[in-house]
Enzyme design. Sequence first.
Site, PDB file in Angstrom:
ATOM      1  N   TYR A 126      32.885  31.001  39.645  1.00  0.00           N
ATOM      2  CA  TYR A 126      34.238  31.556  39.569  1.00  0.00           C
ATOM      3  C   TYR A 126      34.955  31.031  38.304  1.00  0.00           C
ATOM      4  CZ  TYR A 126      39.197  32.019  40.727  1.00  0.00           C
ATOM      5  OH  TYR A 126      40.526  32.278  40.679  1.00  0.00           O
ATOM      6  N   ASP A 198      29.201  26.148  46.804  1.00  0.00           N
ATOM      7  CA  ASP A 198      30.353  26.988  47.160  1.00  0.00           C
ATOM      8  C   ASP A 198      29.816  28.166  47.969  1.00  0.00           C
ATOM      9  OD1 ASP A 198      32.430  28.884  47.206  1.00  0.00           O
ATOM     10  OD2 ASP A 198      33.291  28.102  45.353  1.00  0.00           O
ATOM     11  N   LYS A 223      39.516  33.625  51.459  1.00  0.00           N
ATOM     12  CA  LYS A 223      38.703  34.834  51.524  1.00  0.00           C
ATOM     13  C   LYS A 223      38.309  35.135  52.967  1.00  0.00           C
ATOM     14  CE  LYS A 223      39.211  34.638  47.050  1.00  0.00           C
ATOM     15  NZ  LYS A 223      39.302  33.281  46.625  1.00  0.00           N
TER      16      LYS A 223
HETATM   17  C1  4LM Z   1      38.391  35.935  43.176  1.00  0.00           C
HETATM   18  N1  4LM Z   1      38.161  33.638  43.791  1.00  0.00           N
HETATM   19  O1  4LM Z   1      37.193  35.916  42.867  1.00  0.00           O
HETATM   20  P1  4LM Z   1      41.353  29.814  45.679  1.00  0.00           P
HETATM   21  N2  4LM Z   1      35.334  29.664  44.884  1.00  0.00           N
HETATM   22  C2  4LM Z   1      35.026  30.978  44.760  1.00  0.00           C
HETATM   23  C3  4LM Z   1      36.032  31.914  44.529  1.00  0.00           C
HETATM   24  O2  4LM Z   1      35.693  33.207  44.442  1.00  0.00           O
HETATM   25  C4  4LM Z   1      37.363  31.471  44.390  1.00  0.00           C
HETATM   26  C5  4LM Z   1      37.646  30.102  44.512  1.00  0.00           C
HETATM   27  C6  4LM Z   1      36.601  29.226  44.762  1.00  0.00           C
HETATM   28  C7  4LM Z   1      39.040  34.631  43.444  1.00  0.00           C
HETATM   29  C8  4LM Z   1      40.375  34.421  43.342  1.00  0.00           C
HETATM   30  C9  4LM Z   1      41.329  35.208  42.607  1.00  0.00           C
HETATM   31  C10 4LM Z   1      33.611  31.411  44.889  1.00  0.00           C
HETATM   32  C11 4LM Z   1      38.425  32.423  44.101  1.00  0.00           C
HETATM   33  C12 4LM Z   1      39.033  29.567  44.401  1.00  0.00           C
HETATM   34  O3  4LM Z   1      41.805  31.035  44.995  1.00  0.00           O
HETATM   35  O4  4LM Z   1      41.821  28.574  44.989  1.00  0.00           O
HETATM   36  O5  4LM Z   1      41.607  29.800  47.158  1.00  0.00           O
HETATM   37  O6  4LM Z   1      39.723  29.810  45.587  1.00  0.00           O
HETATM   38  O7  4LM Z   1      39.019  37.001  43.267  1.00  0.00           O
END
Ligand code: 4LM
Length: 409
Positions: A126, A198, A223
Amino acid sequence: MSDKSSTEQGKPQSSSAMAWHRDTQAIHGGDAPLDPHGALVAPLYQTSTFVFDSTEQGGQRFAGEEAGYMYSRLGNPTVNQLEQRVAQLEGMPAGAAAATGMGAVSATMLAFLQQGDHVVASDAIYGCTFALFSHLFERFGVQVTFVDMTDEAATARAFQSNTQLAFIETPANPHLKLIDIAAVSRLCKQHQVRLVVDNTFMTPLLQRPGELGADLVVHSATKYLNGHGDVVAGLVTGRVEDIELIKFTTLKDMGATMSAHDAWLILRGLKTLPVRMQRHCENAHKVVEYLAQQASISKIYYPGLESHPGHQLVGTQMQHAGAVIAFDMAGGYQAATQLLNNLQMIKLAVSLGDAETLIQHPASMTHSPMTPEARLAAGIGDGLVRISVGLEHADDIIADLAQSFAGLK
Ligand code: 4LM
């Protein structure tokens, strides 16, 4: 202030709850004894602090000599229930909740790192995780080697004598690169390095990295775990000692802890996680079949397709391919923009795992924190589109896509 409390936090899971089916754990995991009024749903402890009977008692709690809560940043019953439920689902002994997914990732990594250390990380992660590892860690003297973790020889070469941690996402954001967790875990064990996985895209319903050798499993609970698009939150699960270290150093002192209200909403969301995941996955299959017929798409990224690298991990490492699909538009940025702008029901938004189908453009949105060179190396082109298939009727999702594809010039 003592670094430890002796509340329920970090308590190993009871063996009977660990034996439940996951559908049951999603509903009952971490259940406390019935409240005095017999409420079915556990109360929301919306309180910042906890009152002591006496000065001595307060002192004993802070010294870790008596079980009990003190202050919600140090522990809260609602948050603790969620931590236990997610730990059970992951099959891990303990869990810690964070304010966001990035809060969980950073609290987990920083708990084990110091100046001069080195991290081996997948080149497909990410965008904000990439930014944390490359821009912020560098400022504090921690170096990260990004490597294609599907290449075992290259991964083995990336380890150094000062490597402390390895970090992967699988399937990876945004184009679902699959990494063999057990293979990376073997390398980590050889080098006595903790492996952090993750598991956001899969949830513990579809993949349990702990069973494949991961030491710590992190989530953006924003998510699927919450699933209703109304919370940003994170979780990490692992061994009791590791989780206590995270809770009572980085989480406690840096303060990225989860609010009780968010924990309560995620506890509610989790009850339907098994049925939601089933429907998400069924819908994704139908959507990918539709996308496969579109001439304006040059490539589809979906672990369920036999052509997808690592497809053999579906059914072994992961129980299902999941419900996020990415694809390259042959017409590049312009075609991707047109497709996204013309959608009606499907929402143009980042995030994933919600009831609503969400679609976004990784190069300019979720992965914009990466340098153009890093995006290029990771194969995130300007024509790439990512769709998180929601819970609407599959025919309606496909109909909206169809009207937008039909309008492409
Ligand atoms: C998105 N993603 O992809 P917080 N780990 C993974 C993620 O996809 C994300 C996070 C951590 C997206 C956010 C805008 C595999 C986030 C970070 O957004 O901090 O809850 O998670 O659309």
